[in-house]
Design a protein around this motif. Structure first.
Motif, PDB file in Angstrom:
ATOM      1  N   ASN A 180       0.827  -1.207   0.000  1.00 53.79           N
ATOM      2  CA  ASN A 180       0.000   0.000   0.000  1.00 53.79           C
ATOM      3  C   ASN A 180       0.862   1.259   0.000  1.00 53.79           C
ATOM      4  O   ASN A 180       0.560   2.240  -0.691  1.00 53.79           O
ATOM      5  N   LEU A 181       1.959   1.228   0.778  1.00 51.56           N
ATOM      6  CA  LEU A 181       2.873   2.372   0.805  1.00 51.56           C
ATOM      7  C   LEU A 181       3.585   2.519  -0.538  1.00 51.56           C
ATOM      8  O   LEU A 181       3.877   3.646  -0.974  1.00 51.56           O
ATOM      9  N   ALA A 182       3.843   1.395  -1.208  1.00 49.01           N
ATOM     10  CA  ALA A 182       4.481   1.440  -2.522  1.00 49.01           C
ATOM     11  C   ALA A 182       3.576   2.161  -3.520  1.00 49.01           C
ATOM     12  O   ALA A 182       4.039   2.969  -4.338  1.00 49.01           O
ATOM     13  N   ILE A 183       2.276   1.886  -3.440  1.00 52.04           N
ATOM     14  CA  ILE A 183       1.321   2.565  -4.325  1.00 52.04           C
ATOM     15  C   ILE A 183       1.323   4.064  -4.049  1.00 52.04           C
ATOM     16  O   ILE A 183       1.329   4.888  -4.975  1.00 52.04           O
ATOM     17  N   GLU A 184       1.353   4.425  -2.771  1.00 53.00           N
ATOM     18  CA  GLU A 184       1.405   5.851  -2.409  1.00 53.00           C
ATOM     19  C   GLU A 184       2.675   6.504  -2.949  1.00 53.00           C
ATOM     20  O   GLU A 184       2.661   7.658  -3.382  1.00 53.00           O
ATOM     21  N   SER A 185       3.765   5.754  -2.915  1.00 50.79           N
ATOM     22  CA  SER A 185       5.060   6.305  -3.333  1.00 50.79           C
ATOM     23  C   SER A 185       5.087   6.689  -4.809  1.00 50.79           C
ATOM     24  O   SER A 185       5.853   7.568  -5.209  1.00 50.79           O
ATOM     25  N   ILE A 186       4.261   6.042  -5.608  1.00 50.34           N
ATOM     26  CA  ILE A 186       4.194   6.392  -7.029  1.00 50.34           C
ATOM     27  C   ILE A 186       3.804   7.864  -7.185  1.00 50.34           C
ATOM     28  O   ILE A 186       4.281   8.556  -8.088  1.00 50.34           O
ATOM     29  N   TYR A 187       2.962   8.349  -6.274  1.00 53.85           N
ATOM     30  CA  TYR A 187       2.484   9.725  -6.349  1.00 53.85           C
ATOM     31  C   TYR A 187       3.266  10.674  -5.439  1.00 53.85           C
ATOM     32  O   TYR A 187       3.379  11.864  -5.723  1.00 53.85           O
TER      33      TYR A 187
END
Length: 276
Positions: free
Chosen positions: A205-212
């Motif tokens: 989930n944090l990886a997905i946030e990191s994209i942005y």
């Protein structure tokens, strides 16, 4: 009636409990067949349950209370383990286990498992411990909060610090200097899989946030869905394992650490194994 008892609170899989119970009482003549007779079930059914092919029904499990001479609290623990075994949903499994760990007898019998679960179930526990390796002084919660790329509350920082101190991951001096005492948790029981799945879910989930949240130069995402043979997949696993070890070596040799990164290497099947 079973003569020798085992602590049900040491178990996270009720099937292993019954398997060990039969082994323990084998010297007194207890066999799988005799236990099945006591429970008024077939030996083949009991054997399939212990081997993991089937689950008990709640009604059959209730028969164990008299045979095993266990109290209602021990029976409740076994019932919750049955629910844990039946559930195929991670969210549901976590809810059941969160109920289990509130039991003081469970806490007393499983300090290492409880520590590992608590540590891995909170990504900021892990991240903050790593943060202290290169920033070993607690100035203020706001400084810590502002150092994180992802949102973290003051209450979470406080919770993390209290946990890390209590479980002896860190030691804090009177002048707020932090000393790392323990690098990792040790957990080899059945609950480790649940702890690990919770940790990886948070990190994905944090990886997905990191994209942005993170500019491309400061992050790396590589992924590829491929078709492989068993031999090909083994080669991939070896490559990933070697990369993991090399990353660990880099961390050990680093002198000027300045940020906490999560580096995840994963490989898993998207289809079932072809038969025939």
């Amino acid at each position: 009636m079973v003569k020798k008892k085992l602590s049900v609170y040491r178990y996270h899989d009720y099937k292993r409990y019954f398997e060990d119970l039969i082994k323990l009482n084998g010297v007194n003549g207890l066999t799988l067949r005799k236990l099945a007779l006591m429970l008024e079930i077939s030996p083949s059914y009991l054997s399939q349950v212990i081997s993991g092919k089937k689950d008990f029904s709640a009604d059959i499990l209730k028969k164990f209370r008299k045979v095993l001479r266990i109290d209602k609290y021990e029976m409740q623990h076994l019932t919750e383990l049955l629910s844990l075994s039946r559930s195929e949903n991670q969210k549901e499994k976590i809810a059941i286990f969160d109920k289990i760990i509130k039991d003081k007898k469970y806490q007393k019998n499983n300090p290492e498992e409880l520590e590992a679960y608590s540590y891995l179930s909170h990504w900021y526990f892990v991240a903050l411990k790593e943060y202290f390796t290169f920033n070993p002084k607690i100035s203020s919660y706001s400084d810590i909060r502002n150092s994180f790329a992802h949102k973290i509350k003051d209450s979470e920082i406080k919770k993390a610090i209290n946990f890390l101190v209590k479980e002896k991951f860190i030691e804090i001096s009177e002048d707020s200097q932090v000393k790392i005492l323990k690098e990792q948790v040790d957990c080899y029981s059945d609950i480790y899989r649940l702890s690990l799945s919770s940790f990886h879910k948070q990190m994905f989930n944090l990886a997905i946030e990191s994209i942005y949240l993170t500019v491309r130069e400061n992050r790396l995402f590589l992924g590829n869905s491929v078709s492989l043979s068993e031999g090909g997949f083994k080669k991939v696993k070896d490559i990933i394992q070697k990369a993991h070890e090399e990353i660990a070596d880099i961390e050990k040799q680093e002198a000027g650490k300045s940020q906490v990164y999560h580096i995840g290497l994963a490989a898993f099947p998207l289809t079932k194994k072809r038969v025939g």
